[in-house]
Write a protein that holds these residues in place. Sequence first.
Motif, PDB file in Angstrom:
ATOM      1  N   SER A 135       8.296  12.299  45.913  1.00  0.00           N
ATOM      2  CA  SER A 135       7.129  12.298  45.028  1.00  0.00           C
ATOM      3  C   SER A 135       7.555  12.572  43.587  1.00  0.00           C
ATOM      4  CB  SER A 135       6.117  13.356  45.474  1.00  0.00           C
ATOM      5  OG  SER A 135       6.687  14.649  45.415  1.00  0.00           O
ATOM      6  N   HIS A 136       6.851  11.965  42.647  1.00  0.00           N
ATOM      7  CA  HIS A 136       7.175  12.101  41.230  1.00  0.00           C
ATOM      8  C   HIS A 136       6.272  13.132  40.560  1.00  0.00           C
ATOM      9  CE1 HIS A 136       8.861   8.102  42.130  1.00  0.00           C
ATOM     10  NE2 HIS A 136       9.740   8.403  41.194  1.00  0.00           N
ATOM     11  N   TRP A 137       6.787  13.708  39.483  1.00  0.00           N
ATOM     12  CA  TRP A 137       5.963  14.575  38.654  1.00  0.00           C
ATOM     13  C   TRP A 137       4.804  13.763  38.088  1.00  0.00           C
ATOM     14  CZ3 TRP A 137       6.504  19.802  37.605  1.00  0.00           C
ATOM     15  CH2 TRP A 137       7.661  20.407  38.089  1.00  0.00           C
ATOM     16  N   ILE A 138       3.607  14.325  38.166  1.00  0.00           N
ATOM     17  CA  ILE A 138       2.440  13.646  37.595  1.00  0.00           C
ATOM     18  C   ILE A 138       2.424  13.920  36.096  1.00  0.00           C
ATOM     19  CG2 ILE A 138      -0.055  13.357  37.672  1.00  0.00           C
ATOM     20  CD1 ILE A 138       1.296  12.509  40.221  1.00  0.00           C
ATOM     21  N   ARG A 154      -5.193   1.653  31.532  1.00  0.00           N
ATOM     22  CA  ARG A 154      -5.451   2.592  30.452  1.00  0.00           C
ATOM     23  C   ARG A 154      -5.819   3.969  31.015  1.00  0.00           C
ATOM     24  NH1 ARG A 154      -3.383  -1.005  28.417  1.00  0.00           N
ATOM     25  NH2 ARG A 154      -3.923  -2.181  26.518  1.00  0.00           N
ATOM     26  N   PHE A 155      -5.768   4.972  30.151  1.00  0.00           N
ATOM     27  CA  PHE A 155      -6.183   6.316  30.505  1.00  0.00           C
ATOM     28  C   PHE A 155      -7.711   6.348  30.574  1.00  0.00           C
ATOM     29  CE2 PHE A 155      -2.029   6.688  28.691  1.00  0.00           C
ATOM     30  CZ  PHE A 155      -1.420   7.736  29.362  1.00  0.00           C
ATOM     31  N   PRO A 156      -8.278   7.004  31.580  1.00  0.00           N
ATOM     32  CA  PRO A 156      -9.733   7.035  31.706  1.00  0.00           C
ATOM     33  C   PRO A 156     -10.361   8.030  30.729  1.00  0.00           C
ATOM     34  CG  PRO A 156      -8.759   8.338  33.449  1.00  0.00           C
ATOM     35  CD  PRO A 156      -7.610   7.703  32.702  1.00  0.00           C
ATOM     36  N   TYR A 157     -11.630   7.877  30.513  1.00  0.00           N
ATOM     37  CA  TYR A 157     -12.376   8.770  29.629  1.00  0.00           C
ATOM     38  C   TYR A 157     -12.875   9.965  30.436  1.00  0.00           C
ATOM     39  CZ  TYR A 157     -15.949  10.490  26.410  1.00  0.00           C
ATOM     40  OH  TYR A 157     -16.714  11.284  25.589  1.00  0.00           O
ATOM     41  N   ILE A 158     -12.022  10.983  30.530  1.00  0.00           N
ATOM     42  CA  ILE A 158     -12.390  12.239  31.185  1.00  0.00           C
ATOM     43  C   ILE A 158     -11.937  13.377  30.291  1.00  0.00           C
ATOM     44  CG2 ILE A 158     -12.365  11.347  33.549  1.00  0.00           C
ATOM     45  CD1 ILE A 158      -9.561  12.451  33.865  1.00  0.00           C
ATOM     46  N   HIS A 159     -12.433  14.579  30.560  1.00  0.00           N
ATOM     47  CA  HIS A 159     -12.200  15.716  29.658  1.00  0.00           C
ATOM     48  C   HIS A 159     -10.733  16.091  29.561  1.00  0.00           C
ATOM     49  CE1 HIS A 159     -12.711  19.429  27.506  1.00  0.00           C
ATOM     50  NE2 HIS A 159     -12.194  20.125  28.500  1.00  0.00           N
ATOM     51  N   CYS A 161      -6.571  15.923  31.745  1.00  0.00           N
ATOM     52  CA  CYS A 161      -5.684  15.438  32.809  1.00  0.00           C
ATOM     53  C   CYS A 161      -5.868  13.951  33.090  1.00  0.00           C
ATOM     54  CB  CYS A 161      -5.883  16.241  34.091  1.00  0.00           C
ATOM     55  SG  CYS A 161      -5.560  18.002  33.906  1.00  0.00           S
ATOM     56  N   SER A 162      -6.194  13.176  32.059  1.00  0.00           N
ATOM     57  CA  SER A 162      -6.305  11.732  32.258  1.00  0.00           C
ATOM     58  C   SER A 162      -4.965  11.109  32.609  1.00  0.00           C
ATOM     59  CB  SER A 162      -6.879  11.068  31.002  1.00  0.00           C
ATOM     60  OG  SER A 162      -6.019  11.281  29.887  1.00  0.00           O
ATOM     61  N   ASP A 163      -3.860  11.826  32.272  1.00  0.00           N
ATOM     62  CA  ASP A 163      -2.541  11.304  32.613  1.00  0.00           C
ATOM     63  C   ASP A 163      -2.341  11.203  34.117  1.00  0.00           C
ATOM     64  OD1 ASP A 163      -2.658  14.078  32.654  1.00  0.00           O
ATOM     65  OD2 ASP A 163      -0.570  14.347  32.114  1.00  0.00           O
ATOM     66  N   VAL A 164      -3.021  12.057  34.877  1.00  0.00           N
ATOM     67  CA  VAL A 164      -2.927  11.999  36.342  1.00  0.00           C
ATOM     68  C   VAL A 164      -3.424  10.650  36.846  1.00  0.00           C
ATOM     69  CG1 VAL A 164      -3.775  12.976  38.510  1.00  0.00           C
ATOM     70  CG2 VAL A 164      -3.139  14.496  36.614  1.00  0.00           C
ATOM     71  N   GLN A 168      -1.225   7.615  38.528  1.00  0.00           N
ATOM     72  CA  GLN A 168      -1.524   7.106  39.863  1.00  0.00           C
ATOM     73  C   GLN A 168      -1.791   5.608  39.836  1.00  0.00           C
ATOM     74  OE1 GLN A 168      -4.795   9.632  41.036  1.00  0.00           O
ATOM     75  NE2 GLN A 168      -3.454  11.206  41.881  1.00  0.00           N
ATOM     76  N   ALA A 169      -2.529   5.157  38.833  1.00  0.00           N
ATOM     77  CA  ALA A 169      -2.833   3.729  38.728  1.00  0.00           C
ATOM     78  C   ALA A 169      -1.559   2.909  38.555  1.00  0.00           C
ATOM     79  CB  ALA A 169      -3.789   3.481  37.561  1.00  0.00           C
ATOM     80  N   MET A 170      -0.619   3.415  37.760  1.00  0.00           N
ATOM     81  CA  MET A 170       0.623   2.686  37.539  1.00  0.00           C
ATOM     82  C   MET A 170       1.480   2.639  38.798  1.00  0.00           C
ATOM     83  SD  MET A 170       0.763   1.378  34.494  1.00  0.00           S
ATOM     84  CE  MET A 170       2.519   1.039  34.346  1.00  0.00           C
ATOM     85  N   PHE A 171       1.556   3.763  39.502  1.00  0.00           N
ATOM     86  CA  PHE A 171       2.419   3.802  40.684  1.00  0.00           C
ATOM     87  C   PHE A 171       1.797   3.103  41.883  1.00  0.00           C
ATOM     88  CE2 PHE A 171       4.948   6.557  38.180  1.00  0.00           C
ATOM     89  CZ  PHE A 171       6.194   6.620  38.781  1.00  0.00           C
ATOM     90  N   GLN A 172       0.527   2.796  41.820  1.00  0.00           N
ATOM     91  CA  GLN A 172      -0.109   2.031  42.887  1.00  0.00           C
ATOM     92  C   GLN A 172       0.081   0.525  42.716  1.00  0.00           C
ATOM     93  OE1 GLN A 172      -4.170   3.420  42.805  1.00  0.00           O
ATOM     94  NE2 GLN A 172      -3.681   5.340  43.843  1.00  0.00           N
TER      95      GLN A 172
END
Length: 206
Positions: A135-138, A154-159, A161-164, A168-172
Motif C-alpha cells: 500500500s502507498h502513502w496517501i 481533479r481534486f474534489p471540492y471538500i473541506h 484531505c482532498s488529496d486522499v 485514490q482516483a489516480m491509483f484506480q
Amino acid sequence: MNGKPRFSIIIPAYNAAEHIHKALDSVKAQSFTDYELIVVCDSCADNTEEIAKSYGAKTYPVDYHNDGLTRNEGIERALGEWILFMDDDDWLLHEYVLEQLDEKLRNLRENVDIICFSFIFKGWKYARPAGNNGSHWIAVWNKCWRRAAIGNTRFPYIHACSDVYFHQAMFQKGLRVVNWDMPMYYYNYLRPGSISWALKEGKNES
C-alpha cells in the motif's frame, strides 16, 4: 528552456509569507533547471505572491479557500510533462531531486505514469514509498505524476484531505507505477497552523 518544461512544480499557498521561503529555496537550488514553478496564492492577505515572484515563480491569485481547488488551478496552468506537488511549508531534500528524477525516468525500460519516492518527516523518520503490504502513502507530494495520466482527474471540492480522493482516483486507473526508495522530500508534519495540525487539534478537543 524551449517548449514544454520537463517538470511543473505546483505549490498551493495560503498566507505563507512566514514559511514559504524554505520551500522556494529548495526549488531554486535544483541543479536541473528544466522546470516551471507555479505558486497558486489562495486568498492571501500577506505578501506571499510577491515572495514567490521574487523566486521566478508563475503566480496565480485565487479566492477558493480550498487546497484541492487551488491544486486544480495549478494543474490547469501547468505546461510540464511531469507534475510535482509541494506544500508551502515542506521542501525538497537536496539540490539533485529533479536531476535524479529525470535520470530515473530516462533509464526506465518501460513507460511509467507515477513514480513514488521516499520522504523524511518528524525530523528524522524515514518513510518508504510503499509498505510491506504494497500500500502507498496517501499523499500527492511524494510522487511524480505524468501530466497526460492525470488527464481530467481533479481534486474534489471538500473541506480537507482532498488529496486522499485524488490519490485514490489516480491509483484506480490501473496506471503504471514505480516505487523508488530514494528520499526526495521533507514533510513538515504538524507545523503549528497547518491543516494537519488543525485537524489533530480538532480531534484532541473532541
